[in-house]
Scaffold this motif. Structure first.
Motif, mmCIF file in Angstrom:
data_model
loop_
_atom_site.group_PDB
_atom_site.id
_atom_site.type_symbol
_atom_site.label_atom_id
_atom_site.label_comp_id
_atom_site.label_asym_id
_atom_site.label_seq_id
_atom_site.Cartn_x
_atom_site.Cartn_y
_atom_site.Cartn_z
ATOM 1 N N LEU A 9 43.254 52.722 44.311
ATOM 2 C CA LEU A 9 42.960 51.620 43.393
ATOM 3 C C LEU A 9 43.932 50.466 43.591
ATOM 4 O O LEU A 9 43.569 49.305 43.396
ATOM 5 C CB LEU A 9 43.005 52.110 41.944
ATOM 6 C CG LEU A 9 41.778 52.870 41.441
ATOM 7 C CD1 LEU A 9 42.022 53.387 40.040
ATOM 8 C CD2 LEU A 9 40.559 51.960 41.449
ATOM 9 N N ASP A 10 45.155 50.770 43.942
ATOM 10 C CA ASP A 10 46.122 49.706 44.229
ATOM 11 C C ASP A 10 45.560 48.764 45.273
ATOM 12 O O ASP A 10 45.565 47.535 45.108
ATOM 13 C CB ASP A 10 47.429 50.284 44.771
ATOM 14 C CG ASP A 10 48.167 51.108 43.745
ATOM 15 O OD1 ASP A 10 47.533 51.579 42.800
ATOM 16 O OD2 ASP A 10 49.385 51.276 43.900
ATOM 17 N N PHE A 13 42.268 46.855 43.920
ATOM 18 C CA PHE A 13 42.531 45.779 42.965
ATOM 19 C C PHE A 13 43.353 44.663 43.586
ATOM 20 O O PHE A 13 43.115 43.482 43.319
ATOM 21 C CB PHE A 13 43.226 46.330 41.717
ATOM 22 C CG PHE A 13 42.294 47.006 40.750
ATOM 23 C CD1 PHE A 13 41.133 46.372 40.323
ATOM 24 C CD2 PHE A 13 42.576 48.274 40.258
ATOM 25 C CE1 PHE A 13 40.270 46.996 39.424
ATOM 26 C CE2 PHE A 13 41.713 48.902 39.363
ATOM 27 C CZ PHE A 13 40.557 48.258 38.943
ATOM 28 N N SER A 14 44.317 45.010 44.424
ATOM 29 C CA SER A 14 45.120 43.905 44.968
ATOM 30 C C SER A 14 44.321 43.121 45.998
ATOM 31 O O SER A 14 44.541 41.918 46.169
ATOM 32 C CB SER A 14 46.458 44.405 45.523
ATOM 33 O OG SER A 14 46.263 45.254 46.608
ATOM 34 N N LEU A 16 41.275 42.398 45.520
ATOM 35 C CA LEU A 16 40.432 41.524 44.694
ATOM 36 C C LEU A 16 41.238 40.442 43.976
ATOM 37 O O LEU A 16 40.660 39.531 43.391
ATOM 38 C CB LEU A 16 39.682 42.372 43.652
ATOM 39 C CG LEU A 16 38.744 43.430 44.216
ATOM 40 C CD1 LEU A 16 38.055 44.180 43.088
ATOM 41 C CD2 LEU A 16 37.705 42.794 45.136
ATOM 42 N N ALA A 17 42.537 40.543 44.042
ATOM 43 C CA ALA A 17 43.387 39.635 43.263
ATOM 44 C C ALA A 17 43.559 38.274 43.908
ATOM 45 O O ALA A 17 44.281 37.437 43.377
ATOM 46 C CB ALA A 17 44.751 40.288 43.023
ATOM 47 N N ASP A 18 42.928 38.048 45.030
ATOM 48 C CA ASP A 18 43.078 36.759 45.714
ATOM 49 C C ASP A 18 41.732 36.050 45.814
ATOM 50 O O ASP A 18 40.743 36.652 46.243
ATOM 51 C CB ASP A 18 43.659 37.002 47.113
ATOM 52 C CG ASP A 18 43.924 35.707 47.833
ATOM 53 O OD1 ASP A 18 45.086 35.265 47.854
ATOM 54 O OD2 ASP A 18 42.964 35.119 48.379
ATOM 55 N N ARG A 22 38.055 37.118 47.444
ATOM 56 C CA ARG A 22 36.822 37.257 46.658
ATOM 57 C C ARG A 22 35.726 36.376 47.234
ATOM 58 O O ARG A 22 34.551 36.768 47.282
ATOM 59 C CB ARG A 22 37.080 36.915 45.185
ATOM 60 C CG ARG A 22 37.950 37.945 44.468
ATOM 61 C CD ARG A 22 37.878 37.787 42.948
ATOM 62 N NE ARG A 22 38.287 36.481 42.479
ATOM 63 C CZ ARG A 22 39.541 36.123 42.228
ATOM 64 N NH1 ARG A 22 40.529 36.992 42.409
ATOM 65 N NH2 ARG A 22 39.821 34.911 41.807
#
Lengths: 123, 123
Positions: A9-10, A13-14, A16-18, A22
DNA sequence: AAGTTAAATAACCGAATGGTTCAATGCCAA
DNA sequence: TTGGCATTGAACCATTCGGTTATTTAACTT
């Protein structure tokens, strides 16, 4: 102090954090394409895009192929299911959040401020 | 060339990208609690936890109060809805992913000579 | 064989992360 | 008032991140 094994998951999610990443996923939702076509909408060097693709690949979100001098990218959305599965456990909280939060904020606003940072002087 | 305005989703997803912070959210799902109780399960200094809480706060995932010498944290799951809303747009991809990916991988492994440039448009 | 194109690597940079320790602040209690 | 507890702040450190330019590799084109 040593680093713990990074959870899947790290990475997801990371990745997707940019916003660039995306946007790349959004483009790939339209179909497999080449690196340079992916890079085209961004004013960013090629190697920068390559790095973003590596992050997406590490998260398992894209699959790379090889075709002549191109390295086509294909979306693999499976990890996004893992992300939503994790988020689902909190659904009831945002669905109930009106009651719970309103109640809490009511209680807090009677004697406190919403300010948190900054030098807190006595009151 | 500098940094673009960070999207709300940036903050939300990057807050979720750390296992400590996900664990903190899981604990907060059980109810509001203090910083030291949040810190207890982790082998980590107090200030480190405070920093994680700042990240969660920046993402809007927690709300902080004041109660005597405690600064209680309360879960606000609303931003998680934004995250799932974004992810929902990809649901069809992971639901279809068997067909599409299998098809693609089949195609690549048998004969790797299909044109990939302009896969979704005429050039 | 030479040149062009697609993409990756290498080396570098500044800023952000994730952690530390030590010091300061705010609040309660003896 | 003195002391202790909860929490934050400040300074520091190593690593990662997101970007750059310059170079290299690989494959097509002429």
């Amino acid at each position: 102090m040593p680093k713990m094994t990074p959870d899947r998951l790290d990475h997801i999610f990371s990745a997707l954090a940019d916003p660039t990443r995306r946007a790349i996923l959004a483009r790939l939702a339209l179909g497999t394409t080449s690196v340079s076509e992916l890079a085209e909408p961004f004013q960013m060097s090629g190697p920068a895009v390559t790095k973003h693709l590596k992050v997406l690949e590490r998260a398992g979100l894209i699959i790379r192929g090889r075709e002549a001098q191109f390295r086509p990218c294909t979306l693999d959305a499976a990890p996004l299911k893992e992300a939503t599965d994790w988020l689902e456990r909190y659904r009831r909280f945002w669905e109930e959040s009106f009651d719970r939060l309103e109640e809490y904020l009511q209680e807090v606003q009677t004697n406190g401020e919403k300010d948190v940072r900054g030098s807190s002087r006595d009151k």
